[in-house]
Design a protein around this motif. Sequence first.
Motif, PDB file in Angstrom:
ATOM      1  N   ARG A 146      -1.521  46.472 131.644  1.00  0.00           N
ATOM      2  CA  ARG A 146      -2.549  45.329 131.680  1.00  0.00           C
ATOM      3  C   ARG A 146      -2.934  44.924 132.972  1.00  0.00           C
ATOM      4  O   ARG A 146      -3.946  44.629 133.178  1.00  0.00           O
ATOM      5  CB  ARG A 146      -1.835  44.241 130.987  1.00  0.00           C
ATOM      6  CG  ARG A 146      -1.412  44.419 129.389  1.00  0.00           C
ATOM      7  CD  ARG A 146      -1.289  43.186 128.496  1.00  0.00           C
ATOM      8  NE  ARG A 146       0.020  42.726 128.923  1.00  0.00           N
ATOM      9  CZ  ARG A 146       1.231  43.117 128.050  1.00  0.00           C
ATOM     10  NH1 ARG A 146       1.041  43.939 127.163  1.00  0.00           N
ATOM     11  NH2 ARG A 146       2.344  42.497 128.460  1.00  0.00           N
ATOM     12  N   LYS A 147      -2.277  45.070 133.851  1.00  0.00           N
ATOM     13  CA  LYS A 147      -2.331  44.653 135.362  1.00  0.00           C
ATOM     14  C   LYS A 147      -3.371  45.593 135.885  1.00  0.00           C
ATOM     15  O   LYS A 147      -4.417  45.324 136.526  1.00  0.00           O
ATOM     16  CB  LYS A 147      -1.101  44.741 136.080  1.00  0.00           C
ATOM     17  CG  LYS A 147      -1.524  43.979 137.477  1.00  0.00           C
ATOM     18  CD  LYS A 147       0.015  43.751 138.282  1.00  0.00           C
ATOM     19  CE  LYS A 147      -0.266  43.093 139.615  1.00  0.00           C
ATOM     20  NZ  LYS A 147       0.924  42.879 140.358  1.00  0.00           N
ATOM     21  N   ILE A 148      -3.050  47.071 135.781  1.00  0.00           N
ATOM     22  CA  ILE A 148      -4.052  48.128 136.115  1.00  0.00           C
ATOM     23  C   ILE A 148      -5.518  47.760 135.425  1.00  0.00           C
ATOM     24  O   ILE A 148      -6.396  47.856 136.057  1.00  0.00           O
ATOM     25  CB  ILE A 148      -3.334  49.375 135.905  1.00  0.00           C
ATOM     26  CG1 ILE A 148      -2.189  49.485 136.645  1.00  0.00           C
ATOM     27  CG2 ILE A 148      -4.351  50.634 136.269  1.00  0.00           C
ATOM     28  CD1 ILE A 148      -1.564  51.071 136.258  1.00  0.00           C
ATOM     29  N   GLU A 149      -5.470  47.736 134.057  1.00  0.00           N
ATOM     30  CA  GLU A 149      -6.527  47.595 133.421  1.00  0.00           C
ATOM     31  C   GLU A 149      -7.643  46.471 133.713  1.00  0.00           C
ATOM     32  O   GLU A 149      -8.731  46.355 133.894  1.00  0.00           O
ATOM     33  CB  GLU A 149      -6.400  47.510 131.719  1.00  0.00           C
ATOM     34  CG  GLU A 149      -5.775  48.767 131.160  1.00  0.00           C
ATOM     35  CD  GLU A 149      -5.436  48.730 129.975  1.00  0.00           C
ATOM     36  OE1 GLU A 149      -5.058  47.503 129.494  1.00  0.00           O
ATOM     37  OE2 GLU A 149      -5.044  49.791 129.378  1.00  0.00           O
ATOM     38  N   ALA A 150      -6.781  45.212 134.264  1.00  0.00           N
ATOM     39  CA  ALA A 150      -7.422  44.049 134.649  1.00  0.00           C
ATOM     40  C   ALA A 150      -8.098  44.388 135.823  1.00  0.00           C
ATOM     41  O   ALA A 150      -9.302  43.760 136.247  1.00  0.00           O
ATOM     42  CB  ALA A 150      -6.361  42.796 134.806  1.00  0.00           C
ATOM     43  N   CYS A 151      -7.671  45.252 136.735  1.00  0.00           N
ATOM     44  CA  CYS A 151      -8.135  45.425 138.080  1.00  0.00           C
ATOM     45  C   CYS A 151      -9.454  46.421 137.997  1.00  0.00           C
ATOM     46  O   CYS A 151     -10.360  46.234 138.676  1.00  0.00           O
ATOM     47  CB  CYS A 151      -7.279  46.441 138.868  1.00  0.00           C
ATOM     48  SG  CYS A 151      -5.690  45.511 139.444  1.00  0.00           S
TER      49      CYS A 151
END
Length: 273
Positions: free
Chosen positions: A50-55
């Motif tokens: 989720r953190k990678i996708e938000a980036c």
Amino acid sequence: MHSNKAKKIDPSQKRLALHPRKLAFPGRIWEGTTISENGFFSDYKPTHWRKIEACVAALPRAPLTDLHRRYLRNTGRFYQFDLAQRKRGKYHTPGRTAKSWAKLARSLSELRSVLELTGRNRYGGRWQTLRTGTLSEQIAGRIAAELMGLAINPSEIRHKPYTLTFGGFADLLVELEKQAQKLANPAYWPRDMPRTLYFQQVLSLWTELGGKMKFSRNAISGEVGGPLVRFFQAVTGPVLRSDAPSPESIPDIIKRQRSYYKSLYKKGRRPEL
């Protein structure tokens, strides 16, 4: 009940699924990261994804596909595998590997020439259209499954043995030679270090998604930041853990990537995953 309908995959993304090495590590949870019993990184946790996708959400070619995720998992696994091999003195640098691919390309070229010469001597000008060797049902099914996207179970597909023509074999050898020649000329940095290559691969995905090689600094605190920096930390943190680069070292990594891209463009090439 299984469906016989093939799952379509964007051909431009297929190369992400094809990697010269295959590793599988049984995983467990440790310090928020899924790793294997022997300490190798295996996969990201849902919170990491989720953190990678938000980036990458704001990038032109977002969101991440399943193949992008597989690519990130594999680059992390292969980095740690290469690092372990290097410690054992068994690491093959890209330069050394390239020489092996160059040798294979020459062998394929010679084999293609021998095949054409044999066909012409025996059958004359119609040699390309005549049928020769037969592929087994198992090999034909496996090739069909791979071409259709790895989402198909070869056992679910029934194939009759397929017979290739001389021309078909010759064309196949030409394609294999082209691939070997490409791998014989890798666009890697001169250092050939596992860590350097891993960073290059991570940043290449950012470029693939339409991101720019740039960072920013806070006008007051001077801290390094920006979407690319956050993406780089989100991807490499779970893999490198305590060995992850400090924020202040990331600008130098990005600058080296820019230099790498410039060297590619001078050679008439473009960044690829």
